[in-house]
Design a protein around this motif. Structure first.
Motif, short mmCIF file in Angstrom:
data_model
loop_
_atom_site.label_atom_id
_atom_site.label_comp_id
_atom_site.label_asym_id
_atom_site.label_seq_id
_atom_site.Cartn_x
_atom_site.Cartn_y
_atom_site.Cartn_z
N LEU A 133 0.83 -1.21 0.00
CA LEU A 133 0.00 0.00 0.00
C LEU A 133 0.86 1.26 0.00
O LEU A 133 0.67 2.17 -0.81
CB LEU A 133 -0.93 -0.01 1.22
N VAL A 134 1.84 1.30 0.88
CA VAL A 134 2.72 2.46 0.98
C VAL A 134 3.55 2.63 -0.30
O VAL A 134 3.74 3.75 -0.80
CB VAL A 134 3.64 2.34 2.21
N SER A 135 4.03 1.52 -0.85
CA SER A 135 4.85 1.58 -2.06
C SER A 135 4.08 2.17 -3.23
O SER A 135 4.61 3.01 -3.98
CB SER A 135 5.36 0.18 -2.41
N LEU A 163 -4.51 5.56 -9.14
CA LEU A 163 -4.05 5.03 -7.85
C LEU A 163 -4.79 3.75 -7.48
O LEU A 163 -4.16 2.76 -7.07
CB LEU A 163 -4.25 6.09 -6.77
N LEU A 164 -6.10 3.73 -7.65
CA LEU A 164 -6.89 2.56 -7.27
C LEU A 164 -6.59 1.36 -8.16
O LEU A 164 -6.50 0.22 -7.66
CB LEU A 164 -8.38 2.90 -7.32
N THR A 165 -6.44 1.58 -9.47
CA THR A 165 -6.11 0.45 -10.36
C THR A 165 -4.70 -0.06 -10.07
O THR A 165 -4.46 -1.27 -10.14
CB THR A 165 -6.23 0.87 -11.84
N HIS A 166 -3.80 0.84 -9.73
CA HIS A 166 -2.43 0.43 -9.34
C HIS A 166 -2.49 -0.44 -8.08
O HIS A 166 -1.84 -1.48 -8.00
CB HIS A 166 -1.57 1.66 -9.12
N LEU A 167 -3.27 -0.01 -7.10
CA LEU A 167 -3.44 -0.79 -5.88
C LEU A 167 -4.07 -2.15 -6.17
O LEU A 167 -3.66 -3.17 -5.61
CB LEU A 167 -4.31 -0.02 -4.88
N LEU A 168 -5.06 -2.16 -7.06
CA LEU A 168 -5.76 -3.41 -7.39
C LEU A 168 -4.81 -4.41 -8.05
O LEU A 168 -4.77 -5.59 -7.68
CB LEU A 168 -6.95 -3.11 -8.29
#
Length: 257
Positions: free
Chosen positions: A77-79, A193-198
């Motif tokens: 998450l932080v990365s 950001l959300l797609t990167h997290l997903l």
């Protein structure tokens, strides 16, 4: 056999990015510089993420399995957050550099932000792919047999395809992210950001390669279509490009905005 796996996986993971570099960047020194700086910014984000990870590990100081799992989720998450922060910082730097070039030499056409978004995104993707896959790729040379203890024998091939999708996604994310910044559409940054997290979260189910690869490639197709239209693409010039009739190639002939 190990050499075949090594070179096959290497070309799967890095072949498309290498082709993009050769055909769209290598001939232009300025684009090479922007690519290297983009890769350097990703390295800085990795350094900062590593520091946060080290500090979190030192604070918890626990070898318990659940704690380590939660620490891993926290690290991912932080990365991702730090990577997107550095992407925004690089956008601001390029924006200032572009404005400075126009002031210093008003007669010379400065690179468009769309082109810079593509180049910087590819720089992020290449460096991300190198760091995520090189160690795995070196292990493919042996010794050892993948899957001997019941694991998937396609581990190296699946890792190569996941590396490929991450590299291409960074390129698409860069294009969409920069466009969102230019037009002040801040929800676009949130989508990136959300797609990167997903996509990063999908790596937690890595033994189930069918699920995470298919899901990641679906997100890549979605982001690729979005990036295509954001960069000025249309059904007409896509048809002309596929038929080799497009005399105004999208990336090489972008006018500065």
């Amino acid at each position: 056999m190990t050499a075949a796996v090594f070179f096959g996986c290497a070309f799967v993971a890095f072949g498309p990015a290498l082709a993009l570099y050769i055909f769209t960047i290598a001939a232009e020194p300025l684009r090479i510089i922007f690519l290297i700086v983009g890769a350097f910014f990703w390295l800085l984000s990795l350094l900062l993420s590593s520091l946060v990870w080290f500090m979190a590990g030192s604070i918890t100081d626990s070898k318990d399995g659940p704690v380590q799992k939660h620490l891993l989720i926290f690290g991912v998450l932080v990365s991702v957050l730090i990577q997107e922060m550095f992407r925004f910082a690089y956008y601001r730097l390029l924006k200032k550099a572009n404005e400075g070039l126009k002031v210093i030499n008003p007669d010379e056409t400065a690179p468009s932000m769309r082109l810079l978004a593509y180049v910087s995104g590819l720089g992020f993707g290449i460096m991300s792919g190198v760091f995520s896959f090189v160690n795995t790729l070196s292990n493919s040379l042996g010794p050892g047999t993948v899957g001997i203890h019941g694991d998937s024998p396609q581990f190296f091939l699946n890792s190569a395809f996941m590396t490929l999708v991450i590299m291409l996604l960074h390129m698409f994310w860069g294009i969409v992210f920069f466009d969102g910044c230019e037009k002040k559409k801040w929800y676009v940054l949130l989508v990136v950001l959300l797609t990167h997290l997903l996509v990063s979260a999908l790596t937690f189910i890595s033994p189930h390669y069918g699920i995470n690869l298919v899901s990641a490639y679906m997100i890549m197709v979605f982001m690729g279509i979005w990036a295509f239209f954001v960069a000025g693409g249309s059904y007409r010039n896509l048809k002309l490009c596929l038929l080799c009739q497009d005399e105004d190639f999208l990336l090489f002939n972008q006018r500065s905005r």
